[in-house]
Motif scaffolding. Structure first.
Motif, PDB file in Angstrom:
ATOM      1  N   CYS A   1       0.994  -0.845  -0.139  1.00  0.00           N
ATOM      2  CA  CYS A   1       0.458   0.049  -0.202  1.00  0.00           C
ATOM      3  C   CYS A   1       0.952   1.441  -0.238  1.00  0.00           C
ATOM      4  CB  CYS A   1      -0.970  -0.009   1.210  1.00  0.00           C
ATOM      5  SG  CYS A   1      -2.439  -1.052   1.181  1.00  0.00           S
TER       6      CYS A   1
ATOM      7  N   LEU B   1      -2.270  -3.276   5.700  1.00  0.00           N
ATOM      8  CA  LEU B   1      -3.165  -4.591   5.258  1.00  0.00           C
ATOM      9  C   LEU B   1      -4.917  -4.514   5.156  1.00  0.00           C
ATOM     10  CD1 LEU B   1      -1.627  -7.688   5.763  1.00  0.00           C
ATOM     11  CD2 LEU B   1      -2.935  -7.476   8.231  1.00  0.00           C
ATOM     12  N   PHE B   2      -5.010  -3.786   4.770  1.00  0.00           N
ATOM     13  CA  PHE B   2      -6.651  -3.361   4.273  1.00  0.00           C
ATOM     14  C   PHE B   2      -7.649  -4.098   4.066  1.00  0.00           C
ATOM     15  CE2 PHE B   2      -4.179   0.749   3.447  1.00  0.00           C
ATOM     16  CZ  PHE B   2      -4.877   1.645   4.914  1.00  0.00           C
ATOM     17  N   CYS B   3      -7.507  -5.218   4.093  1.00  0.00           N
ATOM     18  CA  CYS B   3      -7.663  -6.490   2.993  1.00  0.00           C
ATOM     19  C   CYS B   3      -7.883  -7.412   4.592  1.00  0.00           C
ATOM     20  CB  CYS B   3      -6.553  -7.893   1.942  1.00  0.00           C
ATOM     21  SG  CYS B   3      -5.355  -7.466   2.710  1.00  0.00           S
TER      22      CYS B   3
ATOM     23  N   CYS C   1      -0.113  -7.047  -5.889  1.00  0.00           N
ATOM     24  CA  CYS C   1       0.884  -6.955  -4.358  1.00  0.00           C
ATOM     25  C   CYS C   1       1.567  -9.007  -4.248  1.00  0.00           C
ATOM     26  CB  CYS C   1       0.110  -7.007  -3.324  1.00  0.00           C
ATOM     27  SG  CYS C   1       0.146  -7.419  -1.371  1.00  0.00           S
TER      28      CYS C   1
ATOM     29  N   PHE D   1       1.435 -10.799  -1.414  1.00  0.00           N
ATOM     30  CA  PHE D   1       0.301 -11.447  -0.210  1.00  0.00           C
ATOM     31  C   PHE D   1      -0.675 -11.741  -1.378  1.00  0.00           C
ATOM     32  CE2 PHE D   1      -2.984 -11.022   2.269  1.00  0.00           C
ATOM     33  CZ  PHE D   1      -2.742 -11.837   3.307  1.00  0.00           C
ATOM     34  N   ALA D   2      -1.278 -10.388  -2.274  1.00  0.00           N
ATOM     35  CA  ALA D   2      -2.061 -10.786  -2.022  1.00  0.00           C
ATOM     36  C   ALA D   2      -2.635 -11.858  -3.347  1.00  0.00           C
ATOM     37  CB  ALA D   2      -3.020  -9.881  -3.219  1.00  0.00           C
TER      38      ALA D   2
ATOM     39  N   ILE E   1      -6.437 -13.001  -3.779  1.00  0.00           N
ATOM     40  CA  ILE E   1      -6.806 -12.017  -3.529  1.00  0.00           C
ATOM     41  C   ILE E   1      -6.612 -10.545  -4.580  1.00  0.00           C
ATOM     42  CG2 ILE E   1      -7.676 -13.387  -0.968  1.00  0.00           C
ATOM     43  CD1 ILE E   1      -6.415 -10.496  -0.031  1.00  0.00           C
TER      44      ILE E   1
ATOM     45  N   TYR F   1      -9.229  -2.171  -1.108  1.00  0.00           N
ATOM     46  CA  TYR F   1      -9.872  -2.721   0.697  1.00  0.00           C
ATOM     47  C   TYR F   1      -9.854  -1.683   1.526  1.00  0.00           C
ATOM     48  CZ  TYR F   1      -8.981  -7.286  -1.006  1.00  0.00           C
ATOM     49  OH  TYR F   1      -8.819  -7.845  -2.208  1.00  0.00           O
TER      50      TYR F   1
HETATM   51  S1  SF4 Z   1      -3.246  -7.033  -0.656  1.00  0.00           S
HETATM   52 FE1  SF4 Z   1      -3.745  -6.681   1.478  1.00  0.00          FE
HETATM   53  S2  SF4 Z   1      -1.452  -6.828   1.753  1.00  0.00           S
HETATM   54 FE2  SF4 Z   1      -1.375  -6.521  -0.640  1.00  0.00          FE
HETATM   55  S3  SF4 Z   1      -1.878  -4.738  -0.527  1.00  0.00           S
HETATM   56 FE3  SF4 Z   1      -3.328  -4.620  -0.573  1.00  0.00          FE
HETATM   57  S4  SF4 Z   1      -4.084  -3.994   1.379  1.00  0.00           S
HETATM   58 FE4  SF4 Z   1      -2.049  -4.537   1.426  1.00  0.00          FE
END
Ligand code: SF4
Ligand code: SF4
Length: 96
Positions: free
Chosen positions: A32, A49-51, A71, A73-74, A79, A86
């Motif tokens: 983000c 970490l809004f997700c 991302c 992580f996504a 996701i 998010y």
């Molecule tokens: S998916 Fe989640 S961790 Fe990745 S950039 Fe978006 S809010 Fe941040």
């Protein structure tokens, strides 16, 4: 159950201490801060970490593009494509 939901369930069952540690680790992977929608206010209060944690409390109100689809992580948890933004629209699970 999908991988993201499984991860959320796993976090829900953790002790508060482990939850904090895990969320902090996940925050360090959140991209983000390089997104055009992210702003100084969010940076100052360390919103990330809004997700997982939900909408920005009061800092982010204007959508200027979302980097979530790129991302790591996504991508790992499948996701960020169907649902994103998010920080203004709520967590992945809230949007589903
Ligand atoms: S998916 Fe989640 S961790 Fe990745 S950039 Fe978006 S809010 Fe941040
Ligand atoms: S959730 Fe998406 S739109 Fe909001 S700051 Fe993160 S990458 Fe940007």
């Amino acid at each position: 159950m999908d991988k993201f939901k499984e991860k959320m369930n796993e976090i829900d069952q953790m002790s508060e201490e482990n939850k904090t540690i895990t969320l902090n680790q996940m925050k360090s992977d959140c991209i983000c801060p390089i997104c055009p929608t992210y702003n100084e206010c969010a940076k100052e209060v360390d919103e990330l970490l809004f997700c997982v944690t939900g909408k920005s409390e009061s800092c982010i109100t204007k959508e200027r593009g979302c980097m979530c689809p790129t991302c790591p992580f996504a991508q790992e948890y499948g996701i960020g494509v169907k649902y994103n933004f998010y920080c203004t629209r709520g967590t992945e699970l809230e949007q589903r």
